[in-house]
Design a protein around this motif. Structure first.
Motif, PDB file in Angstrom:
ATOM      1  N   GLN A 165       0.830  -1.207   0.000  1.00 32.66           N
ATOM      2  CA  GLN A 165       0.000   0.000   0.000  1.00 32.66           C
ATOM      3  C   GLN A 165       0.862   1.253   0.000  1.00 32.66           C
ATOM      4  O   GLN A 165       0.523   2.256  -0.619  1.00 32.66           O
ATOM      5  CB  GLN A 165      -0.896   0.014   1.250  1.00 32.66           C
ATOM      6  CG  GLN A 165      -2.315  -0.457   1.010  1.00 32.66           C
ATOM      7  CD  GLN A 165      -3.181  -0.153   2.212  1.00 32.66           C
ATOM      8  OE1 GLN A 165      -3.035  -0.738   3.276  1.00 32.66           O
ATOM      9  NE2 GLN A 165      -4.099   0.787   2.037  1.00 32.66           N
ATOM     10  N   LEU A 166       1.968   1.174   0.733  1.00 29.92           N
ATOM     11  CA  LEU A 166       2.824   2.349   0.883  1.00 29.92           C
ATOM     12  C   LEU A 166       4.274   1.946   0.692  1.00 29.92           C
ATOM     13  O   LEU A 166       4.747   0.967   1.283  1.00 29.92           O
ATOM     14  CB  LEU A 166       2.640   2.970   2.273  1.00 29.92           C
ATOM     15  CG  LEU A 166       3.550   4.157   2.623  1.00 29.92           C
ATOM     16  CD1 LEU A 166       3.282   5.341   1.705  1.00 29.92           C
ATOM     17  CD2 LEU A 166       3.350   4.565   4.090  1.00 29.92           C
ATOM     18  N   LEU A 167       4.963   2.712  -0.121  1.00 30.60           N
ATOM     19  CA  LEU A 167       6.381   2.507  -0.393  1.00 30.60           C
ATOM     20  C   LEU A 167       7.131   3.734   0.120  1.00 30.60           C
ATOM     21  O   LEU A 167       6.838   4.858  -0.278  1.00 30.60           O
ATOM     22  CB  LEU A 167       6.578   2.348  -1.902  1.00 30.60           C
ATOM     23  CG  LEU A 167       7.890   1.811  -2.463  1.00 30.60           C
ATOM     24  CD1 LEU A 167       8.243   0.473  -1.857  1.00 30.60           C
ATOM     25  CD2 LEU A 167       7.797   1.697  -3.981  1.00 30.60           C
ATOM     26  N   ILE A 168       8.088   3.508   1.035  1.00 36.29           N
ATOM     27  CA  ILE A 168       8.862   4.595   1.635  1.00 36.29           C
ATOM     28  C   ILE A 168      10.322   4.401   1.228  1.00 36.29           C
ATOM     29  O   ILE A 168      10.914   3.359   1.525  1.00 36.29           O
ATOM     30  CB  ILE A 168       8.739   4.580   3.172  1.00 36.29           C
ATOM     31  CG1 ILE A 168       7.280   4.779   3.592  1.00 36.29           C
ATOM     32  CG2 ILE A 168       9.631   5.641   3.804  1.00 36.29           C
ATOM     33  CD1 ILE A 168       7.045   4.645   5.087  1.00 36.29           C
ATOM     34  N   ILE A 169      10.893   5.385   0.545  1.00 38.02           N
ATOM     35  CA  ILE A 169      12.242   5.212  -0.004  1.00 38.02           C
ATOM     36  C   ILE A 169      13.096   6.433   0.308  1.00 38.02           C
ATOM     37  O   ILE A 169      12.681   7.574   0.082  1.00 38.02           O
ATOM     38  CB  ILE A 169      12.199   4.958  -1.529  1.00 38.02           C
ATOM     39  CG1 ILE A 169      11.263   3.794  -1.846  1.00 38.02           C
ATOM     40  CG2 ILE A 169      13.592   4.654  -2.056  1.00 38.02           C
ATOM     41  CD1 ILE A 169      11.224   3.407  -3.287  1.00 38.02           C
ATOM     42  N   ASP A 170      14.298   6.175   0.804  1.00 39.19           N
ATOM     43  CA  ASP A 170      15.219   7.237   1.190  1.00 39.19           C
ATOM     44  C   ASP A 170      16.260   7.445   0.095  1.00 39.19           C
ATOM     45  O   ASP A 170      17.141   6.605  -0.108  1.00 39.19           O
ATOM     46  CB  ASP A 170      15.899   6.861   2.520  1.00 39.19           C
ATOM     47  CG  ASP A 170      16.533   8.064   3.216  1.00 39.19           C
ATOM     48  OD1 ASP A 170      16.622   9.130   2.586  1.00 39.19           O
ATOM     49  OD2 ASP A 170      16.949   7.925   4.383  1.00 39.19           O
ATOM     50  N   GLU A 171      16.135   8.524  -0.641  1.00 39.16           N
ATOM     51  CA  GLU A 171      17.074   8.950  -1.685  1.00 39.16           C
ATOM     52  C   GLU A 171      17.366   7.878  -2.742  1.00 39.16           C
ATOM     53  O   GLU A 171      18.497   7.417  -2.881  1.00 39.16           O
ATOM     54  CB  GLU A 171      18.384   9.443  -1.046  1.00 39.16           C
ATOM     55  CG  GLU A 171      18.182  10.704  -0.207  1.00 39.16           C
ATOM     56  CD  GLU A 171      19.440  11.533  -0.088  1.00 39.16           C
ATOM     57  OE1 GLU A 171      20.117  11.741  -1.095  1.00 39.16           O
ATOM     58  OE2 GLU A 171      19.741  11.966   1.035  1.00 39.16           O
ATOM     59  N   PRO A 172      16.354   7.500  -3.519  1.00 41.07           N
ATOM     60  CA  PRO A 172      16.567   6.446  -4.527  1.00 41.07           C
ATOM     61  C   PRO A 172      17.540   6.820  -5.633  1.00 41.07           C
ATOM     62  O   PRO A 172      18.126   5.933  -6.255  1.00 41.07           O
ATOM     63  CB  PRO A 172      15.162   6.215  -5.094  1.00 41.07           C
ATOM     64  CG  PRO A 172      14.427   7.474  -4.795  1.00 41.07           C
ATOM     65  CD  PRO A 172      14.968   7.965  -3.492  1.00 41.07           C
ATOM     66  N   SER A 173      17.732   8.118  -5.890  1.00 37.01           N
ATOM     67  CA  SER A 173      18.616   8.498  -7.002  1.00 37.01           C
ATOM     68  C   SER A 173      20.035   8.814  -6.551  1.00 37.01           C
ATOM     69  O   SER A 173      20.879   9.156  -7.370  1.00 37.01           O
ATOM     70  CB  SER A 173      18.035   9.723  -7.734  1.00 37.01           C
ATOM     71  OG  SER A 173      18.222  10.902  -6.977  1.00 37.01           O
TER      72      SER A 173
END
Length: 247
Positions: A165-173
């Motif tokens: 439901q929720l995707l939390i991502i820290d600095e993917p680039s």
């Protein structure tokens, strides 16, 4: 007369969240909403409290004050495995992959409903291969041998190997070459189109402007601005006052 309650338009809501790490008071009353089905960006200078906010949401650090609600449920006192069990996936800045295992083994570990690769949803796996061809190309290679960009793609692939439901991502680039960043932008656009709600910490302004629906800007452990990404992208004076630079 019976009444039915419709779900809030916000999938995740933080109200007055404070976080202490040892003797340090890092978050000072964070108010943040993440609308359903949108990509919300968390921006701010280094040390503003962005990563601490993500880690507090995931229960890796406990909020000392305030409330965190996910899909209407109070998650403020839940432990990390319980929060992950609510269909929330988190990709930390260090990516969290297992370097000594193959790409395939990394994916299998993330697929909680599968004991063998054959039990992973084949259609979903093919969809992931379409998003991130390197995951298929290096399927039997040790994850530690991948490039930085390929590791980032594997980390995101692990997070979405089952529906979330929720995707939390820290600095993917972070650290990615421009061509890799464009691939990542395309992948996130497809994820968003599939109905996944996404919360991203991101420093790459091109990435932010292309993908963001809503935005929250942090400074000194607080959210100092919240609104639509398009409005922030169009207002150079506001960008400079909030971030110290124009997007």
């Amino acid at each position: 007369m019976s009444t039915t309650t419709s779900p809030s338009k916000h999938l995740l809501e933080l109200q007055g969240v404070h976080t202490h790490i040892g003797a340090y008071h890092i978050l000072h009353g964070v108010d943040l909403v993440v609308p359903r089905g949108e990509l919300t960006l968390l921006l701010g200078r280094n040390g503003a409290g962005k990563t601490t906010t993500l880690r507090t949401i995931m229960g890796l650090w406990q909020a000392s004050q305030g409330s965190l609600r996910f899909d209407g449920r109070d998650i403020s006192r839940l432990h990390t495995p319980q929060i992950a069990g609510l269909n929330i996936a988190y990709v930390p800045e260090n990516m969290g992959i297992f370097a000594d295992l193959t790409v395939k083994e990394n994916m299998l570990l993330a697929a909680r409903q599968a004991r063998t690769v054959a039990q992973i949803d084949e259609a979903r796996l093919q969809w992931i291969f379409g998003l991130f061809p390197a995951v298929q190309k290096f399927w039997n290679h040790p994850a530690g041998k991948l490039s930085g960009g390929q590791k980032q793609m594997l980390a995101v692939s692990r997070a979405i190997v089952e529906p979330r439901q929720l995707l939390i991502i820290d600095e993917p680039s972070k650290g990615l070459a421009p061509v890799m960043i464009n691939n990542m932008i395309d992948a996130f656009a497809q994820l968003k189109a599939s109905g996944v709600t996404i919360l991203l910490v991101e420093q790459n302004i091109h990435f932010a402007k292309r993908l963001g629906d809503s935005v929250a800007v942090m400074d000194n452990g607080r959210v100092v601005h919240a609104g639509r990404m398009a409005e922030l992208a169009a207002d150079e004076a506001l960008q400079r006052s909030l971030l110290g630079l124009a997007l």
